[in-house]
Design an enzyme around this catalytic site. Structure first.
Site, short mmCIF file in Angstrom:
data_model
loop_
_atom_site.label_atom_id
_atom_site.label_comp_id
_atom_site.label_asym_id
_atom_site.label_seq_id
_atom_site.Cartn_x
_atom_site.Cartn_y
_atom_site.Cartn_z
N ASP A 13 -9.03 -4.77 -6.12
CA ASP A 13 -8.64 -3.73 -5.17
C ASP A 13 -9.49 -2.47 -5.36
O ASP A 13 -9.38 -1.80 -6.38
CB ASP A 13 -7.16 -3.39 -5.37
CG ASP A 13 -6.58 -2.59 -4.22
OD1 ASP A 13 -7.35 -1.91 -3.52
OD2 ASP A 13 -5.34 -2.65 -4.02
N SER B 281 0.85 -1.19 0.00
CA SER B 281 0.00 0.00 0.00
C SER B 281 0.89 1.25 0.00
O SER B 281 1.64 1.45 -0.95
CB SER B 281 -0.96 -0.03 1.19
OG SER B 281 -1.98 0.92 1.04
N HIS C 274 -7.62 -5.21 -1.58
CA HIS C 274 -6.37 -4.48 -1.33
C HIS C 274 -5.33 -5.33 -0.61
O HIS C 274 -4.13 -5.13 -0.79
CB HIS C 274 -6.66 -3.22 -0.52
CG HIS C 274 -5.49 -2.31 -0.37
ND1 HIS C 274 -4.72 -1.91 -1.45
CD2 HIS C 274 -4.93 -1.73 0.72
CE1 HIS C 274 -3.74 -1.12 -1.03
NE2 HIS C 274 -3.85 -0.99 0.28
#
Length: 718
Positions: free
Chosen positions: A662, A587, A694
């Site tokens: 995602d 991320s 995600h």
């Protein structure tokens, strides 16, 4: 740079009977594979002297009092099965005590039961061993809230709000089409501390709820590869600089069955934060934050009409204002407002005319959450030890004096009894896996309930862990870091390095927890012969406004500078192979990994970037614009932070991983990066998880970690 006193903590050598290194399954699924730390679950005070928790079999509640008297099988699954089956006239099976149980009073506990076709809100009496109340509601319901008077439940049926009363009557509060979403916690994309979308008034007569209209937001396609012919499933994704959702607040009156909208003026794309009922249920307070997120207005509205009453105060910032805690009322005339306006997230006492009466700024402590609030004193959780610890504090509201209640340097979670004479404390620190006790607030008595053993003892030899302090790139700020040494460490050998990074807001990787917060995968990689290094750079959490806001309008820049100070520290160690340094993150950490690989190509030879932000113009409005403003307002900052214009610098081996579903960092990021690599003639490795969002979770996480480990072993160690 200096070593902390916890350097002495060396796990290697503790275990004479240790067995093999962790497998990738054991490292990833520690609890399921027998490496879970022992704990107590569902601990709650039933009275001022008695606490209950779920026993080790999950089949009963145990009661423990402050005098060390224990009652096993205080409430059992058999008790609940019999009572609930009789109440709802349905054969049922309680495999465990409900983890969501709650003591409403000394005699009654409540919980939600999921039946075959319906859900039930149940109130159980421990004296009669009967159900005193059962409300049946839609099995598909979500985000349900029981009213304070226990006479109804408000819940979501898809995108609409419904109420069911104890007599079974159902009221449809809203009836809106798709993409007009009522009462959802997923409003403003869960930013600003939003964890719910409905609030029942203290007198149970009204319901305040969000209405999110996202019809004007562009559709974003996610491809479902599970269908015979792949299907496109659109989501609404408000990208930075583009049209955002429009949110309003509404009040439904139980008696009149009418809904009133709060007449909040301003830009339709502003953010409505901190919705809070007044104690008398007559007013609603709202923090109205502009889309630029640098100007907050705290306003009050009349609940019966929705009309504006008064603006209490404003808070402005040259960077951003980030409200994330609802108001906490002390009485009808005073409340606590939490803000970082003076440098650290702290508490401020105001009256309902908007006058600040006092502030409770205590050292460099950051407020983390209320524990108990009364007109005389507040117990709250806050940081200590440069963000490494989380402690219980008590502040006297009249004098403003604050004292730490918990004394150990550790990370605590606590539950206070209703008399504020005792508290339940669970803590972990560098050398303590988990310690649980009952403690007198005056410090004169303590009763230990659990001192958990090291879950790895006798099963594997864990690597040595060391905490370090490193100077940031500004030359003055101390940063917290963690090193895991390779198994069978020999200071005369040279080892490859895996730098594990996140680096962004609202995250802290290094803390005063067991092993400094290192996880199973960190241990696994160290056992594979890597130095595993982690540094919380400026921009990360729990160090105050200036520490975090340094990232404003230039994401990645100061964070990378600090990470390179960590690399300097590593290179100063004779056991580090400076030619074999790699970096991994997910991320924001994926953004950092990619940025470091491209900005410092001669330093990082291998990288694994998971779910990475590649260009911030493709990220969401709420988070992205807080830190970067819009692409039009900050073109230079967006260009500087983008990794696309630096692909030509790539030298090392880079593996990029993404979830095809995602909805947070959409796959467009990594796809654009791959396309740019093709244009620049740069080779890059890419792996897609077709069904994951995600994060890659569940058993597939084993596959993910195996892939990452193999990539580092293949390209950095061999």
């Amino acid at each position: 740079m200096k070593k902390l006193t916890l350097y002495a903590f060396v796990l290697a050598g503790f275990f004479a009977q240790a067995q093999n290194n962790l497998t990738i399954e054991e490292a990833t699924l520690a609890a399921q594979k027998g490496f879970g730390t022992k704990s107590l679950y569902g601990a709650q005070w039933r009275t001022a002297n008695e606490l209950t928790y779920i026993d080790a079999s999950y089949k009963a509640l145990v009661e423990k009092n402050i005098h060390d008297k224990t009652v096993e099988n205080f409430v059992t699954t058999a008790d609940l099965e019999s009572a609930v089956a009789e109440a709802i006239n349905e054969k049922i099976s309680f495999r465990t005590i409900p983890f969501d149980y709650h003591w409403d009073n000394e005699k009654e506990l409540s919980f939600t039961y999921q039946g075959e076709n319906d859900k039930y809100f149940v109130v159980y009496n421990i004296d009669t061993k009967k159900v005193s109340k059962a409300i049946k509601f839609n099995a598909a319901a979500s985000e349900e809230i029981i009213a304070p008077n226990k006479n109804y439940i408000v819940y979501l049926n898809k995108n609409n709000v419904e109420i069911i009363f104890t007599n079974g009557d159902v009221v449809k509060v809203t009836n809106d089409p798709d993409h007009v979403i009522n009462g959802s916690s997923n409003t403003h994309r869960n930013e600003f501390g939003i964890d719910r979308g409905m609030w029942v008034s203290p007198d149970s007569k009204k319901i305040l709820f969000y209405k999110k209209d996202e019809r004007m937001v562009k559709n974003y396609p996610l491809v479902d590869f599970g269908a015979r012919i792949a299907e496109v499933k659109d989501i609404k994704y408000p990208m930075a600089g583009l049209k955002s959702e429009e949110v309003s607040l509404h009040i439904y009156d139980i008696d009149t069955k009418k809904t009133t909208v709060l007449n909040i003026e301003g830009d339709k794309e502003q953010f409505l934060t901190m919705p809070s009922w007044s104690p008398n249920s007559e007013s609603v307070y709202v923090g109205v934050l502009n889309r630029g997120q640098n100007h907050l207005k705290l306003q009050r509205y009349t609940a019966s009409t929705g009309n504006f009453e008064k603006q209490l105060f404003e808070e402005k910032s040259k960077t951003y204002v980030e409200p994330n805690t609802p108001l906490k009322f002390l009485n009808d005339k005073e409340f606590i407002y939490v803000s970082e306006k003076d440098g650290y997230r702290q508490m401020y006492r105001y009256n309902t005319n908007g006058k600040q009466l006092n502030s409770y700024v205590y050292k460099d402590v950051l407020f983390k959450g209320f524990v108990d609030v009364s007109p005389k004193e507040i117990y709250y959780m806050g940081t200590a030890n440069k963000g490494m610890d989380k402690l219980l504090y008590k502040v006297d509201l009249k004098s403003g004096k604050t004292i730490p209640v918990t004394k150990n340097s550790a990370t605590y979670n606590v539950e206070m009894n209703k008399d504020k004479t005792w508290y339940y404390a669970q803590y972990t620190n560098f050398t303590t896996p988990n310690n649980i006790s009952l403690n007198a607030v005056n410090g004169k008595s303590t009763l230990e309930l659990l001192n958990a053993p090291n879950p790895y003892e006798g099963k594997t030899v864990l690597p040595k862990v060391e905490l370090v302090t490193i100077k940031a790139a500004d030359g003055k700020t101390n940063l917290n870091g963690r090193i895991l040494y390779p198994a069978n460490f020999n200071e005369n050998e040279k080892y490859p390095v895996m730098v594990y990074v996140y680096g962004g807001p609202h995250a802290q990787l290094v803390s005063n927890r067991f092993g400094a917060g290192a996880g199973g995968f960190d241990y696994y990689m160290a056992q594979q012969g890597f130095v595993v290094f982690t540094l919380d750079n400026r921009g990360s959490e729990n160090r105050g406004r200036d520490f975090e806001h340094v990232i404003h309008r230039e994401l990645g820049q100061n964070e990378m500078a600090d990470q390179m100070k960590g690399v300097e520290f590593l290179k100063s160690k004779k056991f580090v192979n400076a030619d074999k340094i790699g970096v991994y993150g997910w991320s924001y950490g994926g953004f950092m990994t990619t940025s470091l690989m491209l900005n410092y190509p001669d330093t990082f030879k291998v990288g694994v970037a998971g779910g990475p932000v590649i260009d911030w113009k493709w990220y969401e409005v709420m988070y992205g614009e807080r830190y970067m403003d819009t692409p039009e307002e900050n073109a230079e900052g967006y260009e500087k932070a983008s990794t696309l214009n630096k692909v030509k610098n790539l030298k090392g081996r880079l593996l990029m991983i993404h979830g095809a579903q995602d909805p947070v960092v959409v796959q467009q990021h990594s796809m654009a990066f791959i396309e740019q690599c093709i244009k620049e003639g740069k080779q890059v490795d890419y792996f897609l998880y077709p069904t994951h969002e995600h994060n890659v979770s569940g058993k597939d996480r084993v596959h993910l970690n195996a892939k990452i480990a193999d990539y580092f072993i293949t390209h950095l160690k061999k």
